[in-house]
Design a protein around this motif. Structure first.
Motif, PDB file in Angstrom:
ATOM      1  N   UNK A 180     -16.106   1.131 -17.934  1.00 25.23           N
ATOM      2  CA  UNK A 180     -16.698   1.384 -16.615  1.00 25.23           C
ATOM      3  C   UNK A 180     -15.779   2.233 -15.743  1.00 25.23           C
ATOM      4  N   UNK A 181     -16.404   3.086 -14.925  1.00 23.62           N
ATOM      5  CA  UNK A 181     -15.666   3.989 -14.039  1.00 23.62           C
ATOM      6  C   UNK A 181     -14.707   3.248 -13.114  1.00 23.62           C
ATOM      7  N   UNK A 182     -15.136   2.120 -12.571  1.00 24.84           N
ATOM      8  CA  UNK A 182     -14.274   1.402 -11.626  1.00 24.84           C
ATOM      9  C   UNK A 182     -12.980   0.948 -12.298  1.00 24.84           C
ATOM     10  N   UNK A 183     -13.044   0.600 -13.593  1.00 27.44           N
ATOM     11  CA  UNK A 183     -11.832   0.205 -14.312  1.00 27.44           C
ATOM     12  C   UNK A 183     -10.915   1.405 -14.537  1.00 27.44           C
ATOM     13  N   UNK A 184     -11.504   2.564 -14.783  1.00 33.40           N
ATOM     14  CA  UNK A 184     -10.706   3.777 -14.978  1.00 33.40           C
ATOM     15  C   UNK A 184     -10.036   4.200 -13.674  1.00 33.40           C
ATOM     16  N   UNK A 185     -10.735   4.015 -12.551  1.00 32.03           N
ATOM     17  CA  UNK A 185     -10.141   4.302 -11.232  1.00 32.03           C
ATOM     18  C   UNK A 185      -8.950   3.366 -10.999  1.00 32.03           C
ATOM     19  N   UNK A 186      -9.153   2.087 -11.262  1.00 25.85           N
ATOM     20  CA  UNK A 186      -8.079   1.107 -11.083  1.00 25.85           C
ATOM     21  C   UNK A 186      -6.889   1.452 -11.981  1.00 25.85           C
ATOM     22  N   UNK A 187      -7.162   1.822 -13.224  1.00 24.74           N
ATOM     23  CA  UNK A 187      -6.078   2.147 -14.148  1.00 24.74           C
ATOM     24  C   UNK A 187      -5.323   3.405 -13.709  1.00 24.74           C
ATOM     25  N   UNK A 188      -6.039   4.365 -13.164  1.00 25.29           N
ATOM     26  CA  UNK A 188      -5.388   5.580 -12.681  1.00 25.29           C
ATOM     27  C   UNK A 188      -4.402   5.242 -11.558  1.00 25.29           C
ATOM     28  N   UNK A 189      -4.803   4.364 -10.657  1.00 23.73           N
ATOM     29  CA  UNK A 189      -3.908   3.941  -9.573  1.00 23.73           C
ATOM     30  C   UNK A 189      -2.732   3.148 -10.153  1.00 23.73           C
ATOM     31  N   UNK A 190      -3.026   2.255 -11.098  1.00 27.50           N
ATOM     32  CA  UNK A 190      -1.955   1.495 -11.752  1.00 27.50           C
ATOM     33  C   UNK A 190      -0.948   2.435 -12.406  1.00 27.50           C
ATOM     34  N   UNK A 191      -1.437   3.458 -13.102  1.00 23.89           N
ATOM     35  CA  UNK A 191      -0.543   4.414 -13.762  1.00 23.89           C
ATOM     36  C   UNK A 191       0.363   5.109 -12.753  1.00 23.89           C
ATOM     37  N   UNK A 192      -0.183   5.434 -11.600  1.00 19.70           N
ATOM     38  CA  UNK A 192       0.614   6.076 -10.554  1.00 19.70           C
ATOM     39  C   UNK A 192       1.685   5.133 -10.003  1.00 19.70           C
ATOM     40  N   UNK A 193       1.380   3.855  -9.986  1.00 20.39           N
ATOM     41  CA  UNK A 193       2.366   2.866  -9.545  1.00 20.39           C
ATOM     42  C   UNK A 193       3.452   2.716 -10.607  1.00 20.39           C
ATOM     43  N   UNK A 194       3.051   2.610 -11.854  1.00 22.70           N
ATOM     44  CA  UNK A 194       4.010   2.435 -12.945  1.00 22.70           C
ATOM     45  C   UNK A 194       4.930   3.642 -13.066  1.00 22.70           C
ATOM     46  N   UNK A 195       4.389   4.852 -12.941  1.00 22.75           N
ATOM     47  CA  UNK A 195       5.238   6.045 -13.100  1.00 22.75           C
ATOM     48  C   UNK A 195       6.019   6.390 -11.835  1.00 22.75           C
ATOM     49  N   UNK A 196       5.810   5.627 -10.764  1.00 17.01           N
ATOM     50  CA  UNK A 196       6.594   5.797  -9.555  1.00 17.01           C
ATOM     51  C   UNK A 196       6.025   6.769  -8.537  1.00 17.01           C
ATOM     52  N   UNK A 197       4.900   7.404  -8.838  1.00 17.75           N
ATOM     53  CA  UNK A 197       4.346   8.339  -7.861  1.00 17.75           C
ATOM     54  C   UNK A 197       3.678   7.619  -6.686  1.00 17.75           C
ATOM     55  N   UNK A 198       3.372   6.337  -6.846  1.00 19.48           N
ATOM     56  CA  UNK A 198       2.925   5.490  -5.734  1.00 19.48           C
ATOM     57  C   UNK A 198       3.916   4.329  -5.626  1.00 19.48           C
ATOM     58  N   UNK A 199       4.801   4.412  -4.667  1.00 25.16           N
ATOM     59  CA  UNK A 199       5.836   3.387  -4.496  1.00 25.16           C
ATOM     60  C   UNK A 199       5.309   2.200  -3.692  1.00 25.16           C
ATOM     61  N   UNK A 200       6.087   1.132  -3.679  1.00 24.96           N
ATOM     62  CA  UNK A 200       5.744  -0.059  -2.902  1.00 24.96           C
ATOM     63  C   UNK A 200       5.516   0.316  -1.447  1.00 24.96           C
ATOM     64  N   UNK A 201       4.515  -0.284  -0.857  1.00 22.27           N
ATOM     65  CA  UNK A 201       4.139  -0.095   0.549  1.00 22.27           C
ATOM     66  C   UNK A 201       3.645   1.321   0.873  1.00 22.27           C
ATOM     67  N   UNK A 202       3.300   2.087  -0.159  1.00 20.84           N
ATOM     68  CA  UNK A 202       2.709   3.409   0.027  1.00 20.84           C
ATOM     69  C   UNK A 202       1.200   3.260   0.132  1.00 20.84           C
ATOM     70  N   UNK A 203       0.594   4.019   1.014  1.00 17.52           N
ATOM     71  CA  UNK A 203      -0.860   3.976   1.153  1.00 17.52           C
ATOM     72  C   UNK A 203      -1.499   4.687  -0.032  1.00 17.52           C
ATOM     73  N   UNK A 204      -2.557   4.084  -0.568  1.00 10.23           N
ATOM     74  CA  UNK A 204      -3.295   4.696  -1.673  1.00 10.23           C
ATOM     75  C   UNK A 204      -4.475   5.479  -1.099  1.00 10.23           C
ATOM     76  N   UNK A 205      -5.006   6.423  -1.879  1.00  9.72           N
ATOM     77  CA  UNK A 205      -6.170   7.170  -1.382  1.00  9.72           C
ATOM     78  C   UNK A 205      -7.312   6.225  -1.011  1.00  9.72           C
ATOM     79  N   UNK A 206      -8.057   6.611  -0.005  1.00 13.39           N
ATOM     80  CA  UNK A 206      -9.181   5.783   0.438  1.00 13.39           C
ATOM     81  C   UNK A 206     -10.308   5.833  -0.584  1.00 13.39           C
TER      82      UNK A 206
END
Length: 120
Positions: free
Chosen positions: A7-33
Motif C-alpha cells: 500500500x502507498x501509505x506504507x511506502x510513504x512511511x518507509x520513505x520517511x523512515x529511510x530519511x530518519x535512518x540515513x540522517x537526512x531527517x534528524x531528531x526534532x526536525x519537521x517532516x513534510x506536511x
C-alpha cells in the motif's frame, strides 16, 4: 516512488523512515506536511496522512499542535533496533537453518563472511 505491491501509505512511511535512518531527517526536525507529500507523490492527501499517522502511532513522529509533525528524539534508535531484528528474522534465521542442514556451525559461517567477496 516504485510500486512494489505494498500500500502507498506504507511506502510513504518507509520513505520517511529511510530519511530518519540515513540522517537526512534528524531528531526534532519537521517532516513534510501531508499536503506536501501528496503533491510531491501525486497522491490523495488522506493516503499521505495515513502513512504519517502510522509513524505517529509507532512513536517515530510526534505532533506539535498548529505547527506540524516532527521526528521523535529516539526515532533513529527505534528504527535501527527494529530493522536489525527484522534483518535477523528475514536473513540470519534462514541462513542458520540452512547452515544447520549442511552441518555448519556459527564459526564456519563467520569464516565465510570474513572472506566473502560479492560477485561482480
Amino acid at each position: 516512488m516504485k510500486d512494489d505491491g505494498r500500500p502507498l501509505f506504507l511506502r510513504i512511511a518507509e520513505q520517511i523512515e529511510n530519511s530518519i535512518v540515513d540522517g537526512s531527517l534528524a531528531a526534532d526536525t519537521q517532516v513534510p506536511s501531508t499536503n506536501e507529500l501528496a503533491a510531491f507523490h501525486r497522491i490523495n492527501p488522506a493516503t499521505a496522512a495515513k502513512g504519517i499517522n502510522q509513524l505517529v502511532a509507532d512513536g517515530i513522529l510526534y505532533k506539535r499542535r498548529g505547527i506540524g509533525m516532527f521526528v521523535a528524539t529516539d526515532a533513529r534508535a527505534q528504527l535501527l533496533d527494529r530493522r536489525r531484528r527484522d534483518f535477523a528474522r528475514q536473513y540470519v534465521a534462514p541462513l542458520m537453518a540452512e547452515a544447520g542442514k549442511l552441518g555448519m556451525d556459527a564459526e564456519e559461517i563467520k569464516k565465510l563472511i570474513d572472506v566473502w567477496e560479492p560477485q561482480r
